[in-house]
Design a protein around this motif. Structure first.
Motif, PDB file in Angstrom:
ATOM      1  N   ALA A  72      -7.316 -13.347   3.729  1.00  0.00           N
ATOM      2  CA  ALA A  72      -6.838 -12.689   4.819  1.00  0.00           C
ATOM      3  C   ALA A  72      -8.196 -12.058   5.584  1.00  0.00           C
ATOM      4  CB  ALA A  72      -6.004 -11.317   4.426  1.00  0.00           C
ATOM      5  N   LEU A  73      -7.869 -11.846   6.854  1.00  0.00           N
ATOM      6  CA  LEU A  73      -9.026 -11.373   7.630  1.00  0.00           C
ATOM      7  C   LEU A  73      -9.127  -9.780   7.670  1.00  0.00           C
ATOM      8  CD1 LEU A  73     -11.714 -12.479   9.032  1.00  0.00           C
ATOM      9  CD2 LEU A  73     -10.144 -12.383  11.231  1.00  0.00           C
ATOM     10  N   ALA A  74     -10.074  -9.168   7.398  1.00  0.00           N
ATOM     11  CA  ALA A  74     -10.211  -7.691   7.094  1.00  0.00           C
ATOM     12  C   ALA A  74     -11.389  -7.373   8.494  1.00  0.00           C
ATOM     13  CB  ALA A  74     -10.642  -7.054   5.984  1.00  0.00           C
ATOM     14  N   THR A  75     -10.947  -6.487   9.311  1.00  0.00           N
ATOM     15  CA  THR A  75     -11.951  -5.861  10.264  1.00  0.00           C
ATOM     16  C   THR A  75     -12.576  -4.636   9.671  1.00  0.00           C
ATOM     17  OG1 THR A  75     -10.668  -6.806  11.938  1.00  0.00           O
ATOM     18  CG2 THR A  75     -12.302  -5.000  12.472  1.00  0.00           C
ATOM     19  N   GLY A  76     -13.756  -4.493   9.621  1.00  0.00           N
ATOM     20  CA  GLY A  76     -14.236  -3.283   9.028  1.00  0.00           C
ATOM     21  C   GLY A  76     -14.386  -2.019   9.919  1.00  0.00           C
ATOM     22  N   LEU A  90      -2.285  -6.261   1.662  1.00  0.00           N
ATOM     23  CA  LEU A  90      -1.819  -6.095   2.933  1.00  0.00           C
ATOM     24  C   LEU A  90      -0.854  -4.881   3.397  1.00  0.00           C
ATOM     25  CD1 LEU A  90      -0.148  -9.754   3.269  1.00  0.00           C
ATOM     26  CD2 LEU A  90      -2.629  -8.921   3.860  1.00  0.00           C
ATOM     27  N   ASP A  91      -0.521  -4.398   2.537  1.00  0.00           N
ATOM     28  CA  ASP A  91       0.450  -2.954   2.865  1.00  0.00           C
ATOM     29  C   ASP A  91      -0.561  -1.813   3.048  1.00  0.00           C
ATOM     30  OD1 ASP A  91       1.980  -0.748   2.952  1.00  0.00           O
ATOM     31  OD2 ASP A  91       3.503  -1.326   1.483  1.00  0.00           O
ATOM     32  N   PRO A  92      -0.583  -1.457   4.311  1.00  0.00           N
ATOM     33  CA  PRO A  92      -1.784  -0.355   4.687  1.00  0.00           C
ATOM     34  C   PRO A  92      -1.612   1.031   3.968  1.00  0.00           C
ATOM     35  CG  PRO A  92      -0.838  -1.283   6.674  1.00  0.00           C
ATOM     36  CD  PRO A  92       0.007  -1.930   5.705  1.00  0.00           C
ATOM     37  N   SER A  93      -0.133   1.208   3.581  1.00  0.00           N
ATOM     38  CA  SER A  93      -0.097   2.535   3.075  1.00  0.00           C
ATOM     39  C   SER A  93      -0.448   2.415   1.542  1.00  0.00           C
ATOM     40  CB  SER A  93       1.453   2.690   2.748  1.00  0.00           C
ATOM     41  OG  SER A  93       2.379   1.621   2.218  1.00  0.00           O
ATOM     42  N   ASN A  94      -0.855   1.231   0.910  1.00  0.00           N
ATOM     43  CA  ASN A  94      -1.473   1.083  -0.310  1.00  0.00           C
ATOM     44  C   ASN A  94      -2.918   1.349  -0.148  1.00  0.00           C
ATOM     45  OD1 ASN A  94       0.946   1.106  -1.524  1.00  0.00           O
ATOM     46  ND2 ASN A  94       0.884  -1.171  -1.548  1.00  0.00           N
ATOM     47  N   TRP A  95      -3.501   0.338   0.636  1.00  0.00           N
ATOM     48  CA  TRP A  95      -4.966   0.083   0.609  1.00  0.00           C
ATOM     49  C   TRP A  95      -5.574   1.362   1.418  1.00  0.00           C
ATOM     50  CZ3 TRP A  95      -7.191  -0.352   5.173  1.00  0.00           C
ATOM     51  CH2 TRP A  95      -6.606  -1.032   6.275  1.00  0.00           C
ATOM     52  N   GLN A 116     -10.444  -3.497  -8.706  1.00  0.00           N
ATOM     53  CA  GLN A 116     -11.150  -3.998  -7.836  1.00  0.00           C
ATOM     54  C   GLN A 116     -11.157  -5.425  -7.297  1.00  0.00           C
ATOM     55  OE1 GLN A 116     -11.652  -0.524  -6.724  1.00  0.00           O
ATOM     56  NE2 GLN A 116     -13.550  -1.631  -6.016  1.00  0.00           N
ATOM     57  N   THR A 117     -10.816  -6.040  -8.409  1.00  0.00           N
ATOM     58  CA  THR A 117     -10.698  -7.884  -8.098  1.00  0.00           C
ATOM     59  C   THR A 117      -9.264  -8.109  -7.659  1.00  0.00           C
ATOM     60  OG1 THR A 117     -12.290  -8.223  -9.652  1.00  0.00           O
ATOM     61  CG2 THR A 117     -10.904 -10.073  -9.088  1.00  0.00           C
ATOM     62  N   LEU A 118      -8.436  -7.548  -8.106  1.00  0.00           N
ATOM     63  CA  LEU A 118      -6.852  -7.914  -8.080  1.00  0.00           C
ATOM     64  C   LEU A 118      -6.426  -7.281  -6.869  1.00  0.00           C
ATOM     65  CD1 LEU A 118      -5.393  -7.986 -11.762  1.00  0.00           C
ATOM     66  CD2 LEU A 118      -6.186  -9.701 -10.465  1.00  0.00           C
ATOM     67  N   THR A 119      -7.154  -6.190  -6.301  1.00  0.00           N
ATOM     68  CA  THR A 119      -6.513  -5.375  -5.106  1.00  0.00           C
ATOM     69  C   THR A 119      -7.521  -5.392  -4.028  1.00  0.00           C
ATOM     70  OG1 THR A 119      -7.076  -3.305  -5.705  1.00  0.00           O
ATOM     71  CG2 THR A 119      -5.009  -4.195  -6.478  1.00  0.00           C
ATOM     72  N   LEU A 120      -7.302  -4.799  -2.745  1.00  0.00           N
ATOM     73  CA  LEU A 120      -8.411  -4.610  -1.833  1.00  0.00           C
ATOM     74  C   LEU A 120      -9.420  -3.722  -2.239  1.00  0.00           C
ATOM     75  CD1 LEU A 120      -8.894  -6.012   0.822  1.00  0.00           C
ATOM     76  CD2 LEU A 120      -7.541  -4.079   1.924  1.00  0.00           C
ATOM     77  N   GLY A 121      -9.277  -2.742  -3.206  1.00  0.00           N
ATOM     78  CA  GLY A 121     -10.135  -1.880  -4.088  1.00  0.00           C
ATOM     79  C   GLY A 121      -9.888  -0.629  -3.473  1.00  0.00           C
ATOM     80  N   THR A 122     -10.345   0.549  -4.381  1.00  0.00           N
ATOM     81  CA  THR A 122     -10.149   1.869  -3.970  1.00  0.00           C
ATOM     82  C   THR A 122     -10.653   2.398  -2.889  1.00  0.00           C
ATOM     83  OG1 THR A 122     -11.778   2.332  -5.535  1.00  0.00           O
ATOM     84  CG2 THR A 122      -9.602   2.450  -6.457  1.00  0.00           C
ATOM     85  N   SER A 123     -11.713   1.886  -2.363  1.00  0.00           N
ATOM     86  CA  SER A 123     -12.372   2.498  -1.062  1.00  0.00           C
ATOM     87  C   SER A 123     -12.110   1.736   0.157  1.00  0.00           C
ATOM     88  CB  SER A 123     -14.097   2.473  -1.417  1.00  0.00           C
ATOM     89  OG  SER A 123     -14.534   0.964  -1.449  1.00  0.00           O
ATOM     90  N   ALA A 124     -11.196   0.788   0.116  1.00  0.00           N
ATOM     91  CA  ALA A 124     -10.842  -0.062   1.280  1.00  0.00           C
ATOM     92  C   ALA A 124     -10.416   0.683   2.387  1.00  0.00           C
ATOM     93  CB  ALA A 124      -9.626  -1.019   0.748  1.00  0.00           C
ATOM     94  N   GLY A 125      -9.761   1.831   1.989  1.00  0.00           N
ATOM     95  CA  GLY A 125      -9.524   2.701   3.493  1.00  0.00           C
ATOM     96  C   GLY A 125     -10.616   3.300   4.121  1.00  0.00           C
TER      97      GLY A 125
END
Length: 250
Positions: A194-198, A119-124, A149-158
């Motif tokens: 959580a709902l993610a908008t691409g 959830l923290d944008p400064s991370n993902w 990649q499973t435990l977080t939103l992933g390295t390419s989430a940004g």
């Protein structure tokens, strides 16, 4: 003599010069349009620039291009069930008063973990999750980073998502007691979404399910093992009244 003195060449020249440049009452009342249009335009331009710069600094701006919203969506894991698991002759119901505070602490640990991981944008946005790994003990942290990649939103989430919001979490907690009927370890059975908008406008429901095994540490209950999986689902927005897509229901 007075007339001749007044009409001497120097005096006459000054009189003519001053008379030629002194504005008449008619000239003072009827200024050319350019003399008041230009200052008014400059004032209006200054107001517009002030509004643009002020709005832009707050993350929006009339001309766009502001900084992205770094607000962290609020998440609180709801404790759906608390079970005490004794190893003595005592009944589980007799140890509920011990298990419930532990379950509350475990729920806080899960809230912190999923907030930092999803959830923290400064991370993902940067694909960096350095704030997640301290929530695991040293041995589990190494394994967690391998399964990032499973435990977080992933390295390419940004590069993939524009926003992440509407989080929900629930946890059932089993508390294993020791021979003194004190909490020794805990198992958190979690479900998070959580709902993610691409960036391309698509909607994805991020879903994480699994178990975290925790024990008390110096900074609360720390994860020492885990078994977690992801079940993300792409969602199609429902058409709104005007025919445009509206938010999906969770």
């Amino acid at each position: 003599g007075l007339l001749l003195s007044a009409l001497r060449p120097g005096t006459l020249q000054r009189a003519l010069s001053e008379g030629r440049h002194r504005p008449t009452t008619s000239q003072q009342r009827h200024l050319p349009p350019a003399l008041w249009i230009v200052p008014a335009a400059l004032v209006a331009l200054g107001v517009v620039l002030f509004l643009v710069l002020r709005s832009g600094g707050a993350g929006g701006g009339i001309l766009g291009g502001g900084t992205p919203d770094d607000t962290i969506p609020k998440l609180t894991f709801h404790t759906s069930k608390v079970i005490a698991v004794p190893v003595t002759d005592k009944k589980a119901s007799e140890l509920e008063h011990v298990a419930r505070p532990v379950a509350a602490a475990v729920a806080r640990s899960m809230t912190a973990l999923y907030t930092e991981a999803f959830l923290d944008p400064s991370n993902w946005r940067d694909g960096s999750y350095d704030n997640v790994w301290p929530l695991f003990d040293e041995r589990a942290a190494a394994a967690a980073q391998q399964q990032g990649q499973t435990l977080t939103l992933g390295t390419s989430a940004g590069d993939t998502y524009e926003t992440v919001g509407r989080p929900k979490g629930k946890v059932a907690v089993k508390v294993l007691m020791d021979e003194k009927d004190q909490a020794a370890t805990a198992v958190a059975i979690v479900k998070f979404q959580a709902l993610a908008t691409g960036k391309d406008g698509t909607l994805t429901m991020i879903v994480s399910k699994g178990q975290y095994f925790l024990r008390p540490g110096s900074d609360g209950w720390t994860v020492y093992s885990f078994s977690v999986s992801r079940h993300d689902e792409e969602r199609v927005p429902k058409p709104g009244p005007s025919g445009s897509p509206s938010a999906v229901s969770s």
